[in-house]
Motif scaffolding. Sequence first.
Motif, short mmCIF file in Angstrom:
data_model
loop_
_atom_site.label_atom_id
_atom_site.label_comp_id
_atom_site.label_asym_id
_atom_site.label_seq_id
_atom_site.Cartn_x
_atom_site.Cartn_y
_atom_site.Cartn_z
N PRO A 90 0.83 -1.21 0.00
CA PRO A 90 0.00 0.00 0.00
C PRO A 90 0.86 1.26 0.00
N ASP A 91 0.52 2.19 -0.89
CA ASP A 91 1.18 3.50 -0.97
C ASP A 91 2.65 3.43 -1.38
N TYR A 92 3.07 2.29 -1.94
CA TYR A 92 4.46 2.19 -2.39
C TYR A 92 4.71 3.09 -3.58
N ARG A 93 5.77 3.86 -3.52
CA ARG A 93 6.14 4.74 -4.62
C ARG A 93 7.54 4.38 -5.10
N PRO A 94 7.62 3.72 -6.26
CA PRO A 94 8.94 3.28 -6.74
C PRO A 94 9.78 4.47 -7.19
N PRO A 95 11.07 4.40 -6.97
CA PRO A 95 11.94 5.48 -7.45
C PRO A 95 12.08 5.38 -8.96
N GLU A 96 12.35 6.51 -9.61
CA GLU A 96 12.58 6.49 -11.04
C GLU A 96 13.97 5.95 -11.33
N GLY A 97 14.03 5.05 -12.33
CA GLY A 97 15.32 4.46 -12.67
C GLY A 97 15.83 3.55 -11.57
N GLY A 98 17.12 3.43 -11.45
CA GLY A 98 17.71 2.63 -10.39
C GLY A 98 17.79 1.15 -10.73
N ALA A 99 18.22 0.37 -9.73
CA ALA A 99 18.47 -1.05 -9.94
C ALA A 99 17.21 -1.81 -10.30
N ALA A 100 16.08 -1.44 -9.70
CA ALA A 100 14.83 -2.16 -9.96
C ALA A 100 14.42 -2.01 -11.42
N ALA A 101 14.51 -0.79 -11.96
CA ALA A 101 14.15 -0.56 -13.36
C ALA A 101 15.10 -1.28 -14.30
N GLU A 102 16.38 -1.27 -13.97
CA GLU A 102 17.37 -1.95 -14.81
C GLU A 102 17.14 -3.46 -14.82
N ALA A 103 16.84 -4.02 -13.65
CA ALA A 103 16.61 -5.46 -13.56
C ALA A 103 15.33 -5.85 -14.31
N GLU A 104 14.30 -4.99 -14.23
CA GLU A 104 13.06 -5.26 -14.95
C GLU A 104 13.32 -5.27 -16.46
N HIS A 105 14.06 -4.30 -16.94
CA HIS A 105 14.37 -4.25 -18.38
C HIS A 105 15.15 -5.49 -18.80
N ARG A 106 16.06 -5.94 -17.96
CA ARG A 106 16.85 -7.12 -18.31
C ARG A 106 15.97 -8.35 -18.47
N SER A 107 15.00 -8.52 -17.56
CA SER A 107 14.11 -9.68 -17.66
C SER A 107 13.22 -9.58 -18.90
N CYS A 108 12.76 -8.37 -19.23
CA CYS A 108 11.93 -8.18 -20.42
C CYS A 108 12.73 -8.40 -21.70
N ALA A 109 14.00 -8.04 -21.65
CA ALA A 109 14.84 -8.13 -22.85
C ALA A 109 15.03 -9.57 -23.31
N VAL A 110 14.86 -10.54 -22.41
CA VAL A 110 15.02 -11.95 -22.79
C VAL A 110 14.00 -12.32 -23.87
N LEU A 111 12.74 -11.99 -23.63
CA LEU A 111 11.69 -12.32 -24.60
C LEU A 111 11.84 -11.47 -25.86
N THR A 112 12.18 -10.20 -25.71
CA THR A 112 12.37 -9.34 -26.88
C THR A 112 13.47 -9.91 -27.77
N GLY A 113 14.50 -10.46 -27.17
CA GLY A 113 15.59 -11.07 -27.94
C GLY A 113 15.11 -12.28 -28.74
N ILE A 114 14.20 -13.05 -28.16
CA ILE A 114 13.65 -14.22 -28.87
C ILE A 114 12.84 -13.75 -30.08
#
Length: 246
Positions: free
Chosen positions: A121-145
């Motif tokens: 509840p009320d969580y506000r993610p920071p812009e950018g940072g490690a979480a965003a980079e890790a999310e992009h990395r996981s998404c990039a796996v399927l995009t690569g396929i």
Amino acid sequence: MGQVIQSRRMRLREATIAEIKSTALQHMASSGTAAVSLRAIARDMGMTAAAIYSYFDTRDNLISVLIADVYSTLADTLETAIDGCPADSPQAQLIAFGSAYRTWAINNPEEFRLVYGDPAPDYRPPEGGAAAEAEHRSCAVLTGIIAAAWPTARYLCTEDTHSWADFDPQFAGLIQQSFPGLPPAAVALSLRVWGRLHGLVTLEVYGHLRPQVSDPAKLYRTELTDLAHSLGRTAADDSHHSAATA
């Protein structure tokens, strides 16, 4: 001697951080993501509230670190799954990707809910940072396929009119940097494929398939196999198949 003491302090700090994160995940598993509280974690670990704030200054900071960890683990899992597949077979890679994704989600439901549900509840993610980079990395796996399957999979996008303006600018920039020359239609296709796989997994994790399906794994395999076959077909194949079954 000073280096030894500093190294020992670093190891103790890293061990404490690991225990904090582990305790937070235990709270999530027993009471859901809303249960993440620095004071509650400190109490369970026998720490003072002031002490735990020296490791994570806010609850949102802890949640962001957990999200980054989850995405990184997921990306490791997906990358490992497709590493054993032939480089020239996006179909085999998609089967491996989808199977690994579902297995991870079923075995880690709280982690799945943390990154694909409402973290807290009320969580506000920071812009950018490690979480965003890790999310992009996981998404990039399927995009690569999908990139490997393009343009053979183009027939799935015969009426696709997507342009880069249809995507978030930061997301579009990351895709263009990671996959130079990949057209917007291919990016849209990767999101559509992910949506079909993620949709069934989400229904299963949240228990919505139980009233209708006795074997969710079989239903998922059917969808995954259909998607994999589609990536290897051409528009001519599809027309021939339609004529043969008419």
